[in-house]
Design an enzyme around this catalytic site. Structure first.
Site, PDB file in Angstrom:
ATOM      1  N   TYR A 197     -15.826 -55.923  17.190  1.00 36.59           N
ATOM      2  CA  TYR A 197     -17.159 -55.434  16.818  1.00 36.59           C
ATOM      3  C   TYR A 197     -17.718 -56.270  15.665  1.00 36.59           C
ATOM      4  CZ  TYR A 197     -20.619 -52.464  14.536  1.00 36.59           C
ATOM      5  OH  TYR A 197     -21.760 -52.002  13.944  1.00 36.59           O
ATOM      6  N   HIS A 210     -17.237 -42.302  11.975  1.00 36.97           N
ATOM      7  CA  HIS A 210     -16.761 -42.935  10.750  1.00 36.97           C
ATOM      8  C   HIS A 210     -16.211 -41.834   9.852  1.00 36.97           C
ATOM      9  CE1 HIS A 210     -19.167 -46.342  12.187  1.00 36.97           C
ATOM     10  NE2 HIS A 210     -18.221 -47.033  11.598  1.00 36.97           N
ATOM     11  N   ASP A 225      -5.591 -47.893   8.403  1.00 39.87           N
ATOM     12  CA  ASP A 225      -6.331 -47.888   7.136  1.00 39.87           C
ATOM     13  C   ASP A 225      -7.534 -48.830   7.196  1.00 39.87           C
ATOM     14  OD1 ASP A 225      -5.206 -46.072   5.412  1.00 39.87           O
ATOM     15  OD2 ASP A 225      -3.752 -47.480   4.566  1.00 39.87           O
TER      16      ASP A 225
HETATM   17  P1  GDP Z   1     -14.509 -48.836   8.221  1.00 39.47           P
HETATM   18  O1  GDP Z   1     -13.003 -48.882   8.115  1.00 39.47           O
HETATM   19  O2  GDP Z   1     -15.142 -49.281   6.952  1.00 39.47           O
HETATM   20  O3  GDP Z   1     -15.029 -49.565   9.418  1.00 39.47           O
HETATM   21  O4  GDP Z   1     -14.964 -47.317   8.388  1.00 39.47           O
HETATM   22  P2  GDP Z   1     -14.334 -45.926   8.843  1.00 39.47           P
HETATM   23  O5  GDP Z   1     -15.282 -44.917   8.334  1.00 39.47           O
HETATM   24  O6  GDP Z   1     -14.002 -45.901  10.286  1.00 39.47           O
HETATM   25  O7  GDP Z   1     -12.926 -45.793   8.041  1.00 39.47           O
HETATM   26  C1  GDP Z   1     -12.867 -45.844   6.642  1.00 39.47           C
HETATM   27  C2  GDP Z   1     -11.511 -45.419   6.132  1.00 39.47           C
HETATM   28  O8  GDP Z   1     -11.403 -43.987   6.213  1.00 39.47           O
HETATM   29  C3  GDP Z   1     -10.287 -45.964   6.865  1.00 39.47           C
HETATM   30  O9  GDP Z   1      -9.320 -46.332   5.891  1.00 39.47           O
HETATM   31  C4  GDP Z   1      -9.790 -44.754   7.671  1.00 39.47           C
HETATM   32  O10 GDP Z   1      -8.387 -44.796   7.877  1.00 39.47           O
HETATM   33  C5  GDP Z   1     -10.136 -43.607   6.750  1.00 39.47           C
HETATM   34  N1  GDP Z   1     -10.296 -42.295   7.393  1.00 39.47           N
HETATM   35  C6  GDP Z   1      -9.752 -41.118   6.952  1.00 39.47           C
HETATM   36  N2  GDP Z   1     -10.111 -40.107   7.758  1.00 39.47           N
HETATM   37  C7  GDP Z   1     -10.891 -40.625   8.731  1.00 39.47           C
HETATM   38  C8  GDP Z   1     -11.588 -40.060   9.829  1.00 39.47           C
HETATM   39  O11 GDP Z   1     -11.558 -38.874  10.102  1.00 39.47           O
HETATM   40  N3  GDP Z   1     -12.342 -40.915  10.595  1.00 39.47           N
HETATM   41  C9  GDP Z   1     -12.423 -42.273  10.324  1.00 39.47           C
HETATM   42  N4  GDP Z   1     -13.176 -43.063  11.113  1.00 39.47           N
HETATM   43  N5  GDP Z   1     -11.766 -42.809   9.270  1.00 39.47           N
HETATM   44  C10 GDP Z   1     -11.018 -42.017   8.493  1.00 39.47           C
END
Ligand code: GDP
Length: 309
Positions: A132, A175, A265
């Site tokens: 992506y 997210h 993570d």
């Molecule tokens: P990105 O990693 O910046 O693309 O955005 P995300 O929002 O998908 O994830 C951000 C961080 O939040 C990562 O380290 C995930 O492991 C953590 N995280 C914790 N709980 C959640 C959850 O319920 N959903 C997502 N998407 N991420 C989570």
């Protein structure tokens, strides 16, 4: 101005369209049901039927870290194909002004923090969302290429981790903020003793409320005319552990929080340098994370029937 918005019923589009209308613009708010941008003939038809003064091109295939890991082909195909056709037809139709948004995940996972725009293309993005991230960064390159070859005022912005009303709250595609608000909410409603959240809690992210992103887009329409993309975010780093505490407080859940370390993570620390946002756009986000979480959670409860679950 006559302004066309693609992805108008998506997360950022839902906040942007009313702001453009309030500012007195005539808005053509388009979504997938109007034109399938994966078909070049439909992109061509779109520009036969609309002649905008400016385009906000927000349509994209988006999703959180788990969706990215699970569906890499969908993310790369949809984003590359849609932009290839859409931008070429926009160019042929003589669209002079276009604003494109991509993502902080396009930066290398080893980029020094706070991440400056010049770090773009200096390394490979985090492996979990690489397909992506690289597709969206390539889409930005497409914007640059058209800008250079055809002297078009096409520009890009890089919003930080956006959250707020109309986000995707589903388990598979959300997210972190939308995903956690939803899970804490239902854990609270169902009196669950514990709740599982993803990863180790140690990653750091820089969040921006979606209304602030939309405001920055309006400012960019007026002030951003440079080839170099501009970061738009709070510039403040928050660990996922601290964020989770805030979400828990916002929802009022009192059970135990268990960290599922088998979940990815992602990028370790992602904080944006917002110097150019402030100096070139004269823009600063208004909504703090605490306020934004409260607003998002009240919106979620009020609109639970329409929320993407
Ligand atoms: P990105 O990693 O910046 O693309 O955005 P995300 O929002 O998908 O994830 C951000 C961080 O939040 C990562 O380290 C995930 O492991 C953590 N995280 C914790 N709980 C959640 C959850 O319920 N959903 C997502 N998407 N991420 C989570």
């Amino acid at each position: 101005m006559k302004i066309l918005v693609t992805g108008a019923t998506g997360f950022i589009g839902k906040s942007l369209v009313p702001k453009l209308q309030n500012a007195g613009h005539e808005v053509e708010a388009l979504s997938k049901k109007d034109y399938d941008l994966l078909e070049q003939s439909q992109c061509r038809r779109l520009f036969k039927e609309h002649s905008p003064d400016a385009v906000f091109h927000l349509a994209a295939k988006v999703g959180g870290i788990l969706a990215n890991k699970t569906y890499p082909a969908d993310f790369i195909y949809n984003n590359l194909a849609m932009n290839t056709y859409f931008l070429e037809e926009a160019r042929k139709a003589g669209v002079k002004r276009l604003i494109y948004t991509f993502c902080g995940c396009a930066y290398s996972s080893s980029a020094p923090n706070p991440i400056k725009e010049e770090e773009l293309f200096k390394g490979i993005p985090d492996a979990n969302a690489m397909f992506y991230s690289l597709a969206k960064a390539t889409n930005h390159l497409q914007v640059v290429a058209y800008r250079r070859q055809y002297a078009l005022d096409w520009v890009s912005l890089i919003p930080g981790n956006a959250y707020g009303p109309w986000d995707n709250f589903s388990d598979k595609n959300s997210h972190v903020i939308a995903g956690q608000l939803r899970r804490f909410h239902f854990a609270q409603e169902n009196n669950e003793k514990s709740i599982t959240v993803w990863g180790s809690g140690s990653p750091v992210r820089d969040f921006i409320y979606v209304e602030d992103v939309a405001d920055s887009l309006l400012v960019a329409l007026e002030k951003h005319h440079q080839e170099a993309p501009i970061n738009v975010s709070s510039g403040i780093g928050v660990s996922i552990k601290d964020l989770t505490d805030l979400v828990q407080q916002t929802v009022g859940y009192e059970g135990e929080v268990i960290w599922d370390k088998t979940k990815p993570d992602g990028h370790p620390v992602k904080i944006f340098d917002v110097t150019r946002m402030k100096s070139e756009l004269g823009f600063t986000p208004k909504v703090t994370l605490k306020e934004g979480l409260e607003k998002t959670y009240s919106w979620f409860k009020k609109n639970i029937k329409d929320v993407r679950l």
